[in-house]
Design a protein around this motif. Structure first.
Motif, PDB file in Angstrom:
ATOM      1  N   VAL A  91       0.795  -1.369   0.169  1.00 18.09           N
ATOM      2  CA  VAL A  91       0.061  -0.017   0.066  1.00 18.09           C
ATOM      3  C   VAL A  91       0.723   1.345  -0.189  1.00 18.09           C
ATOM      4  O   VAL A  91       0.472   2.327  -0.493  1.00 18.09           O
ATOM      5  CB  VAL A  91      -1.001  -0.127   1.234  1.00 18.09           C
ATOM      6  CG1 VAL A  91      -0.196   0.226   2.485  1.00 18.09           C
ATOM      7  CG2 VAL A  91      -2.219   1.055   1.057  1.00 18.09           C
ATOM      8  N   GLY A  92       2.132   1.145   0.359  1.00 24.13           N
ATOM      9  CA  GLY A  92       2.948   2.395   0.610  1.00 24.13           C
ATOM     10  C   GLY A  92       4.371   2.094   0.926  1.00 24.13           C
ATOM     11  O   GLY A  92       4.694   1.143   0.781  1.00 24.13           O
ATOM     12  N   THR A  93       5.114   3.058   1.059  1.00 25.93           N
ATOM     13  CA  THR A  93       6.625   3.083   1.287  1.00 25.93           C
ATOM     14  C   THR A  93       6.999   2.575   2.306  1.00 25.93           C
ATOM     15  O   THR A  93       7.978   1.833   2.517  1.00 25.93           O
ATOM     16  CB  THR A  93       7.356   4.387   0.800  1.00 25.93           C
ATOM     17  OG1 THR A  93       6.759   5.371   1.708  1.00 25.93           O
ATOM     18  CG2 THR A  93       7.068   4.872  -0.639  1.00 25.93           C
ATOM     19  N   GLU A  94       6.424   2.759   3.473  1.00 25.76           N
ATOM     20  CA  GLU A  94       6.468   2.249   4.905  1.00 25.76           C
ATOM     21  C   GLU A  94       6.363   0.501   4.861  1.00 25.76           C
ATOM     22  O   GLU A  94       7.242   0.038   5.331  1.00 25.76           O
ATOM     23  CB  GLU A  94       5.429   2.877   5.875  1.00 25.76           C
ATOM     24  CG  GLU A  94       6.097   2.368   7.171  1.00 25.76           C
ATOM     25  CD  GLU A  94       4.925   3.013   8.161  1.00 25.76           C
ATOM     26  OE1 GLU A  94       4.848   2.156   9.154  1.00 25.76           O
ATOM     27  OE2 GLU A  94       4.689   4.061   8.012  1.00 25.76           O
ATOM     28  N   THR A  95       5.364   0.393   4.383  1.00 23.86           N
ATOM     29  CA  THR A  95       4.973  -1.136   4.107  1.00 23.86           C
ATOM     30  C   THR A  95       6.006  -1.817   3.129  1.00 23.86           C
ATOM     31  O   THR A  95       6.518  -2.800   3.448  1.00 23.86           O
ATOM     32  CB  THR A  95       3.664  -1.500   3.499  1.00 23.86           C
ATOM     33  OG1 THR A  95       2.682  -0.751   4.180  1.00 23.86           O
ATOM     34  CG2 THR A  95       3.278  -3.032   3.567  1.00 23.86           C
ATOM     35  N   ALA A  96       6.415  -1.134   2.025  1.00 23.25           N
ATOM     36  CA  ALA A  96       7.330  -1.544   1.140  1.00 23.25           C
ATOM     37  C   ALA A  96       8.854  -1.878   2.049  1.00 23.25           C
ATOM     38  O   ALA A  96       9.536  -3.003   1.763  1.00 23.25           O
ATOM     39  CB  ALA A  96       7.755  -0.768  -0.176  1.00 23.25           C
ATOM     40  N   GLN A  97       9.196  -1.158   2.928  1.00 21.71           N
ATOM     41  CA  GLN A  97      10.403  -1.137   3.598  1.00 21.71           C
ATOM     42  C   GLN A  97      10.338  -2.263   4.411  1.00 21.71           C
ATOM     43  O   GLN A  97      11.426  -3.256   4.720  1.00 21.71           O
ATOM     44  CB  GLN A  97      10.735   0.298   4.484  1.00 21.71           C
ATOM     45  CG  GLN A  97      11.316   1.318   3.625  1.00 21.71           C
ATOM     46  CD  GLN A  97      11.037   2.526   4.429  1.00 21.71           C
ATOM     47  OE1 GLN A  97      10.864   2.754   5.756  1.00 21.71           O
ATOM     48  NE2 GLN A  97      11.476   3.505   3.605  1.00 21.71           N
ATOM     49  N   VAL A  98       9.259  -2.691   5.008  1.00 22.90           N
ATOM     50  CA  VAL A  98       9.096  -3.677   5.972  1.00 22.90           C
ATOM     51  C   VAL A  98       9.066  -5.093   5.038  1.00 22.90           C
ATOM     52  O   VAL A  98       9.729  -6.145   5.619  1.00 22.90           O
ATOM     53  CB  VAL A  98       7.750  -3.839   6.880  1.00 22.90           C
ATOM     54  CG1 VAL A  98       7.733  -5.117   7.595  1.00 22.90           C
ATOM     55  CG2 VAL A  98       7.804  -2.552   7.756  1.00 22.90           C
ATOM     56  N   ALA A  99       8.583  -4.890   3.859  1.00 28.99           N
ATOM     57  CA  ALA A  99       8.588  -6.139   3.071  1.00 28.99           C
ATOM     58  C   ALA A  99      10.110  -6.650   2.644  1.00 28.99           C
ATOM     59  O   ALA A  99      10.417  -7.825   2.800  1.00 28.99           O
ATOM     60  CB  ALA A  99       7.633  -5.958   1.850  1.00 28.99           C
ATOM     61  N   LEU A 100      10.886  -5.589   2.183  1.00 28.50           N
ATOM     62  CA  LEU A 100      12.016  -5.891   1.632  1.00 28.50           C
ATOM     63  C   LEU A 100      12.975  -6.249   2.922  1.00 28.50           C
ATOM     64  O   LEU A 100      13.767  -7.136   2.856  1.00 28.50           O
ATOM     65  CB  LEU A 100      12.707  -4.392   1.282  1.00 28.50           C
ATOM     66  CG  LEU A 100      11.884  -3.974  -0.086  1.00 28.50           C
ATOM     67  CD1 LEU A 100      12.668  -2.407  -0.422  1.00 28.50           C
ATOM     68  CD2 LEU A 100      12.303  -5.165  -1.218  1.00 28.50           C
ATOM     69  N   ALA A 101      12.666  -5.961   4.197  1.00 27.63           N
ATOM     70  CA  ALA A 101      13.593  -6.292   5.467  1.00 27.63           C
ATOM     71  C   ALA A 101      13.247  -7.851   5.669  1.00 27.63           C
ATOM     72  O   ALA A 101      14.058  -8.603   6.239  1.00 27.63           O
ATOM     73  CB  ALA A 101      13.002  -5.491   6.598  1.00 27.63           C
ATOM     74  N   GLU A 102      11.861  -8.253   4.958  1.00 26.68           N
ATOM     75  CA  GLU A 102      11.624  -9.617   5.415  1.00 26.68           C
ATOM     76  C   GLU A 102      12.072 -10.470   4.136  1.00 26.68           C
ATOM     77  O   GLU A 102      11.639 -11.674   4.095  1.00 26.68           O
ATOM     78  CB  GLU A 102      10.200  -9.923   5.750  1.00 26.68           C
ATOM     79  CG  GLU A 102       9.688  -9.146   6.969  1.00 26.68           C
ATOM     80  CD  GLU A 102      10.075 -10.195   8.183  1.00 26.68           C
ATOM     81  OE1 GLU A 102      10.699 -11.259   7.798  1.00 26.68           O
ATOM     82  OE2 GLU A 102       9.864  -9.532   9.166  1.00 26.68           O
ATOM     83  N   GLY A 103      12.714  -9.908   3.300  1.00 25.92           N
ATOM     84  CA  GLY A 103      13.246 -10.469   2.004  1.00 25.92           C
ATOM     85  C   GLY A 103      11.934 -10.792   0.998  1.00 25.92           C
ATOM     86  O   GLY A 103      12.092 -11.831  -0.069  1.00 25.92           O
TER      87      GLY A 103
END
Length: 199
Positions: A91-103
């Motif tokens: 939904v947004g960049t904050e969520t994207a950062q969390v996704a990338l941190a989880e691989g």
């Protein structure tokens, strides 16, 4: 030198503990004086048939959608052995950062961080299989928007949002004395939790 745009503005954040901590430095960077009140807590659901069935569908799905960091964190607790993903939209960049941190690689972010924008802007979802992992209190804006565009959507609740109820007299007093200029809400659940804690 010009002052930051929110210099001196007293902002009360009302998200989960982690959500408040994520927003605090962003607002402080533009000059705000930030206070925090945790109003909600997100708790991953235990493994159930719906979650297990959705995980087995991942290889056949065209899109995997997350609308919150909490959804990604809960997904990660159940999908530790998943290493290959369909295209992922968040939904947004904050969520994207969390996704990338989880691989979890991210293929799409809408221009506005909202479920409505995500439903409207996801590239041509007609006849595609889409999995969404969301909270038990999530509304149907995303699902209806995607289905109107012809998508086949399986929605899987993966975490619960619990309201905190312990009264916070210090925050109540600060509001009554005019020591808070702005109260920031990021979800209907946060509004409900605020009412429980402050009235």
């Amino acid at each position: 030198m010009r002052e930051p745009p929110l210099t001196g503005i007293r902002v009360l954040l009302t998200r989960s503990a982690s959500g408040n901590e994520a927003w605090k430095p962003v607002l402080e960077e533009v000059g705000a004086r930030v206070s925090m009140l945790q109003t909600i807590e997100t708790v991953p659901l235990r493994a159930n048939n719906a979650i297990r069935a959705a995980l087995t569908k991942l290889p056949q799905a065209d899109w995997l959608i997350f609308t919150s960091a909490a959804g990604i964190n809960a997904f990660a607790t159940h999908a530790s052995t998943v290493h290959v993903f369909p295209k992922v939209a968040v939904v947004g960049t904050e969520t994207a950062q969390v996704a990338l941190a989880e691989g979890i690689p991210v293929s799409f972010i809408p221009t506005v961080a909202s479920a409505k924008a995500l439903a409207l802007e996801l590239p041509d979802p007609s006849d595609l299989e889409i999995l969404t992992f969301r909270g038990t209190r999530a509304d149907d804006v995303l699902l209806e928007g995607l289905r109107v565009r012809g998508a086949h959507v399986t929605d899987v609740p993966i975490y619960d949002t619990q309201l905190l109820r312990t009264p916070d007299e210090d925050v109540r007093e600060a509001i009554e004395l005019g020591d808070i200029d702005v109260i920031a809400f990021a979800s209907p659940s946060a509004v409900e939790g605020f009412r429980k804690r402050v009235g």
